[in-house]
Design an enzyme around this catalytic site. Structure first.
Site, PDB file in Angstrom:
ATOM      1  N   ASN A  62      51.052  37.324  38.687  1.00  0.00           N
ATOM      2  CA  ASN A  62      50.820  37.218  40.113  1.00  0.00           C
ATOM      3  C   ASN A  62      52.193  37.163  40.727  1.00  0.00           C
ATOM      4  O   ASN A  62      52.981  36.454  40.324  1.00  0.00           O
ATOM      5  CB  ASN A  62      49.662  36.071  40.382  1.00  0.00           C
ATOM      6  CG  ASN A  62      50.445  34.692  39.841  1.00  0.00           C
ATOM      7  OD1 ASN A  62      51.104  34.549  38.837  1.00  0.00           O
ATOM      8  ND2 ASN A  62      49.869  33.587  40.641  1.00  0.00           N
ATOM      9  N   CYS A  73      47.410  39.531  42.545  1.00  0.00           N
ATOM     10  CA  CYS A  73      46.830  38.766  41.460  1.00  0.00           C
ATOM     11  C   CYS A  73      47.549  39.676  40.218  1.00  0.00           C
ATOM     12  O   CYS A  73      47.933  40.788  40.345  1.00  0.00           O
ATOM     13  CB  CYS A  73      45.401  38.829  41.297  1.00  0.00           C
ATOM     14  SG  CYS A  73      44.536  37.740  42.148  1.00  0.00           S
ATOM     15  N   GLU A  75      46.252  40.527  37.494  1.00  0.00           N
ATOM     16  CA  GLU A  75      45.262  41.495  36.737  1.00  0.00           C
ATOM     17  C   GLU A  75      45.486  42.897  37.738  1.00  0.00           C
ATOM     18  O   GLU A  75      45.763  43.906  37.384  1.00  0.00           O
ATOM     19  CB  GLU A  75      43.597  41.097  37.084  1.00  0.00           C
ATOM     20  CG  GLU A  75      43.532  39.894  36.247  1.00  0.00           C
ATOM     21  CD  GLU A  75      43.646  38.704  37.096  1.00  0.00           C
ATOM     22  OE1 GLU A  75      44.465  38.586  37.751  1.00  0.00           O
ATOM     23  OE2 GLU A  75      42.737  37.759  36.946  1.00  0.00           O
ATOM     24  N   CYS A 115      39.745  41.629  42.006  1.00  0.00           N
ATOM     25  CA  CYS A 115      40.032  42.092  40.780  1.00  0.00           C
ATOM     26  C   CYS A 115      39.054  42.549  39.850  1.00  0.00           C
ATOM     27  O   CYS A 115      39.075  43.671  39.359  1.00  0.00           O
ATOM     28  CB  CYS A 115      40.837  41.046  39.905  1.00  0.00           C
ATOM     29  SG  CYS A 115      42.452  40.744  40.600  1.00  0.00           S
TER      30      CYS A 115
HETATM   31  N1  THU Z   1      45.595  34.730  40.392  1.00  0.00           N
HETATM   32  C1  THU Z   1      45.571  35.626  39.655  1.00  0.00           C
HETATM   33  O1  THU Z   1      46.921  35.959  39.640  1.00  0.00           O
HETATM   34  N2  THU Z   1      44.612  35.924  38.989  1.00  0.00           N
HETATM   35  C2  THU Z   1      43.293  35.170  38.904  1.00  0.00           C
HETATM   36  O2  THU Z   1      42.707  35.549  38.121  1.00  0.00           O
HETATM   37  C3  THU Z   1      43.133  34.018  39.761  1.00  0.00           C
HETATM   38  C4  THU Z   1      44.211  33.786  40.761  1.00  0.00           C
HETATM   39  C5  THU Z   1      46.606  34.147  41.337  1.00  0.00           C
HETATM   40  C6  THU Z   1      46.486  34.488  42.778  1.00  0.00           C
HETATM   41  C7  THU Z   1      47.584  33.346  43.298  1.00  0.00           C
HETATM   42  O3  THU Z   1      48.880  33.772  43.285  1.00  0.00           O
HETATM   43  C8  THU Z   1      47.605  32.030  42.345  1.00  0.00           C
HETATM   44  O4  THU Z   1      46.708  32.488  41.185  1.00  0.00           O
HETATM   45  C9  THU Z   1      46.398  30.881  43.029  1.00  0.00           C
HETATM   46  O5  THU Z   1      45.199  31.284  43.304  1.00  0.00           O
END
Ligand code: THU
Length: 157
Positions: A62, A73, A75, A115
């Site tokens: 992320n 994110c 993913e 995602c």
């Molecule tokens: N986030 C992800 O990268 N993947 C997930 O499955 C859940 C959330 C990130 C987005 C943000 O940078 C941080 O986690 C907090 O929500």
């Protein structure tokens, strides 16, 4: 009127050692990817790894920004990069792991709706199921296809 039921099945593991060797590799790559996360605002570090049909593993993490919606994110970072670099390769599995304060979370982050929608479309595009591995230090969950995380997928256009 008929009442229908959607059934979801998934596998649960207690440790990485219980996974098949290929799943273990992609899970370890997701854990490794956490270290490249840039999350100064949430301090929630997420790593993702996409396994391609040719065995290549593409990692992502992320990436946050002071203009909050501009971040992305782990993913989607991994999938968009994989699609750009290897446009003809199906994504057969995506593993996701999260950490806080340098420690792997007990329960894995479950992917957000956006995602899941992106996963769904790459799955539809390739015509092959994309498995999802949610990696926690105490529990690992494996879903065989995106439909199990996003029933009634939107892919009409
Ligand atoms: N986030 C992800 O990268 N993947 C997930 O499955 C859940 C959330 C990130 C987005 C943000 O940078 C941080 O986690 C907090 O929500």
């Amino acid at each position: 009127m008929t009442t229908k039921e959607i059934k979801i099945t998934y596998q649960e593991f207690n440790s990485l050692d219980e996974l098949q060797p290929e799943d273990q590799k992609v899970a370890e790559a997701a854990i490794d990817a956490i270290s490249h996360s840039y999350a100064p605002y949430s301090r929630f570090n997420v790593g993702a790894a996409v396994l391609l049909e040719n065995g290549t593993i593409v990692k992502g993490s992320n990436q946050e920004n002071a203009a909050y919606p501009s971040g992305l994110c782990a993913e989607r970072t991994a999938m968009f990069y994989a699609s750009h670099q290897y446009p003809d390769q199906s994504m057969t599995c995506i593993a996701i792991a999260a950490g806080q304060h340098g420690v792997l979370c007990e329960h894995a982050a479950s992917p957000c709706g956006a995602c899941r929608q992106v996963m769904a479309q790459y799955q539809t595009r390739s015509g092959h199921p994309m498995a999802v591995l949610l990696i926690g230090s105490k529990k690992i969950q494996k879903f065989e296809k995106i439909d199990d995380l996003l029933p009634l997928i939107f892919d009409n256009i």
